[in-house]
Design an enzyme around this catalytic site. Structure first.
Site, PDB file in Angstrom:
ATOM      1  N   GLY A 194       0.782  -1.232   0.000  1.00 15.68           N
ATOM      2  CA  GLY A 194       0.000   0.000   0.000  1.00 15.68           C
ATOM      3  C   GLY A 194       0.816   1.285   0.000  1.00 15.68           C
ATOM      4  N   SER A 195       2.015   1.262  -0.611  1.00 16.56           N
ATOM      5  CA  SER A 195       2.775   2.518  -0.619  1.00 16.56           C
ATOM      6  C   SER A 195       2.120   3.555  -1.530  1.00 16.56           C
ATOM      7  CB  SER A 195       4.233   2.279  -1.004  1.00 16.56           C
ATOM      8  OG  SER A 195       4.347   1.890  -2.353  1.00 16.56           O
ATOM      9  N   ASN A 196       1.526   3.111  -2.634  1.00 12.95           N
ATOM     10  CA  ASN A 196       0.800   4.069  -3.485  1.00 12.95           C
ATOM     11  C   ASN A 196      -0.442   4.602  -2.776  1.00 12.95           C
ATOM     12  OD1 ASN A 196       1.967   4.508  -6.266  1.00 12.95           O
ATOM     13  ND2 ASN A 196       2.140   2.275  -6.083  1.00 12.95           N
TER      14      ASN A 196
ATOM     15  N   ARG B 167     -16.174 -14.623  -8.974  1.00 11.03           N
ATOM     16  CA  ARG B 167     -15.658 -13.264  -9.087  1.00 11.03           C
ATOM     17  C   ARG B 167     -16.759 -12.218  -8.870  1.00 11.03           C
ATOM     18  NH1 ARG B 167     -10.496 -12.158 -11.107  1.00 11.03           N
ATOM     19  NH2 ARG B 167      -9.908 -14.219 -11.783  1.00 11.03           N
TER      20      ARG B 167
ATOM     21  N   HIS C 276       0.203   1.232 -13.024  1.00 10.54           N
ATOM     22  CA  HIS C 276       0.911   0.059 -13.534  1.00 10.54           C
ATOM     23  C   HIS C 276       2.398   0.406 -13.645  1.00 10.54           C
ATOM     24  CE1 HIS C 276       1.537  -3.660 -15.677  1.00 10.54           C
ATOM     25  NE2 HIS C 276       2.209  -3.003 -16.592  1.00 10.54           N
TER      26      HIS C 276
ATOM     27  N   ASP D 267      -4.637  -3.937 -18.107  1.00  2.90           N
ATOM     28  CA  ASP D 267      -3.620  -2.901 -18.311  1.00  2.90           C
ATOM     29  C   ASP D 267      -3.828  -2.124 -19.611  1.00  2.90           C
ATOM     30  OD1 ASP D 267      -2.439  -3.579 -15.872  1.00  2.90           O
ATOM     31  OD2 ASP D 267      -1.183  -5.098 -16.789  1.00  2.90           O
TER      32      ASP D 267
ATOM     33  N   LEU E  58     -10.625  -7.621 -12.678  1.00  2.00           N
ATOM     34  CA  LEU E  58     -12.014  -7.197 -12.425  1.00  2.00           C
ATOM     35  C   LEU E  58     -12.886  -7.552 -13.624  1.00  2.00           C
ATOM     36  CD1 LEU E  58     -11.046  -3.781 -10.858  1.00  2.00           C
ATOM     37  CD2 LEU E  58     -12.174  -5.660  -9.654  1.00  2.00           C
TER      38      LEU E  58
ATOM     39  N   ASN F 293      -6.064   3.016 -12.388  1.00  2.00           N
ATOM     40  CA  ASN F 293      -5.084   2.012 -11.967  1.00  2.00           C
ATOM     41  C   ASN F 293      -3.681   2.569 -12.180  1.00  2.00           C
ATOM     42  OD1 ASN F 293      -4.060  -0.657 -11.266  1.00  2.00           O
ATOM     43  ND2 ASN F 293      -3.604  -0.920 -13.441  1.00  2.00           N
TER      44      ASN F 293
HETATM   45  C1  GAR Z   1       3.151  -1.034  -7.539  1.00  2.00           C
HETATM   46  O1  GAR Z   1       4.402  -1.041  -8.151  1.00  2.00           O
HETATM   47  C2  GAR Z   1       2.070  -1.037  -8.595  1.00  2.00           C
HETATM   48  O2  GAR Z   1       2.385  -0.295  -9.723  1.00  2.00           O
HETATM   49  C3  GAR Z   1       1.971  -2.502  -8.913  1.00  2.00           C
HETATM   50  O3  GAR Z   1       2.091  -3.148  -7.673  1.00  2.00           O
HETATM   51  C4  GAR Z   1       2.875  -2.345  -6.802  1.00  2.00           C
HETATM   52  C5  GAR Z   1       2.094  -2.117  -5.531  1.00  2.00           C
HETATM   53  O4  GAR Z   1       2.883  -1.482  -4.586  1.00  2.00           O
HETATM   54  N1  GAR Z   1       0.739  -2.810  -9.563  1.00  2.00           N
HETATM   55  C6  GAR Z   1       0.625  -3.724 -10.503  1.00  2.00           C
HETATM   56  O5  GAR Z   1       1.543  -4.416 -10.881  1.00  2.00           O
HETATM   57  C7  GAR Z   1      -0.770  -3.880 -11.065  1.00  2.00           C
HETATM   58  N2  GAR Z   1      -0.722  -4.484 -12.369  1.00  2.00           N
HETATM   59  P1  GAR Z   1       2.202  -0.766  -3.339  1.00  2.00           P
HETATM   60  O6  GAR Z   1       1.270  -1.789  -2.700  1.00  2.00           O
HETATM   61  O7  GAR Z   1       3.375  -0.440  -2.430  1.00  2.00           O
HETATM   62  O8  GAR Z   1       1.488   0.450  -3.834  1.00  2.00           O
END
Ligand code: GAR
Length: 227
Positions: free
Chosen positions: A21-23, A74, A118, A154, A102, A116
């Protein structure tokens, strides 16, 4: 009575996570600014052990776990996610490391209100292991993308991208760390543009979609790698 100009209501955002969850944390931090056009009202994880849940709770954001393994299919899982989002009057959904595909039903439900992030410069390197694949191909510039979500994985109109140079001694991990730093910059920027209405999806005569922002942007210069 205050002399301050009335603030426009912030758009209510729900964040879906599966991991650290850093984003999500970057979005929560950005939304603390009173001038930011969105507020993060709930964080939902499909994984009970996701590290991001504790971060959201520490920041005072409501959390919920909707474990996909507890549902027969789902769609019933997604209906439970939607019920949680609706309970919080969510208007915009941000996927932040949410690692479930999804259904078209869910995506249509949030059309142009579902975004999203990516870790690649889409449309290159869709899917998983983006950095390892880019290194194996010997590309010199990688990056990250925030986009509106469409039913294909994506794929969807691109809102913001950041480019990151690749060094000779990079590994997938060192590259992932530098790209992640840029993810934390562009995701709050992209969400602000979606929430304020600045990032509009337009469609050309062939039905191809893209985002326009009316921002002047930068026309000069380039990231040259290696330099
Ligand atoms: C991030 O790098 C994000 O871009 C990627 O997962 C990581 C999550 O990091 N997402 C994908 O690959 C989705 N296709 P986070 O939990 O620290 O935000």
């Amino acid at each position: 009575m205050s002399d301050a100009a009335p603030r426009l209501a912030k758009r209510r955002v729900g964040v879906l996570i599966s991991g650290g969850g850093s984003n999500m944390a970057a979005l929560i931090a950005a939304a603390r600014d009173p001038a930011y056009p969105a507020e993060i009202v709930c964080v939902i994880s499909n994984v009970a052990s996701a590290g991001g849940l504790a971060k959201a709770e520490a920041a005072g954001v409501a959390t919920a776990v909707v474990d996909h393994k507890a549902f027969p299919d789902r769609e019933s899982f997604e209906r439970a996610v939607v019920a949680t989002l609706d309970r919080h009057d969510v208007e915009i959904v941000a996927l932040a490391g949410f690692m479930r595909l999804l259904t078209p039903w869910f995506i249509a439900r949030w059309h142009d209100r579902l975004i999203n992030i990516h870790p690649a410069l889409l449309p290159s390197y869709k899917g998983l292991h983006t950095h390892a694949r880019a290194l194996a191909d010997g590309v010199k510039i990688v990056g990250c993308t925030v986009h509106y979500v469409r039913p294909e994985m994506d794929v969807g109109p691109i809102i913001v991208q950041a480019a990151v140079p690749v060094a000779d001694d990079d590994t997938a991990d060192t590259l992932a760390a530098r790209v992640l730093t840029q993810e934390h910059r562009i995701y709050p920027l992209a969400l602000a543009r979606v929430a304020s209405g600045a990032a509009r999806v337009v469609c050309d005569a062939e039905g191809r979609e893209r985002v326009v922002t009316d921002l002047a942007g930068t026309r000069e210069g380039a990231l040259v790698s290696p330099m």
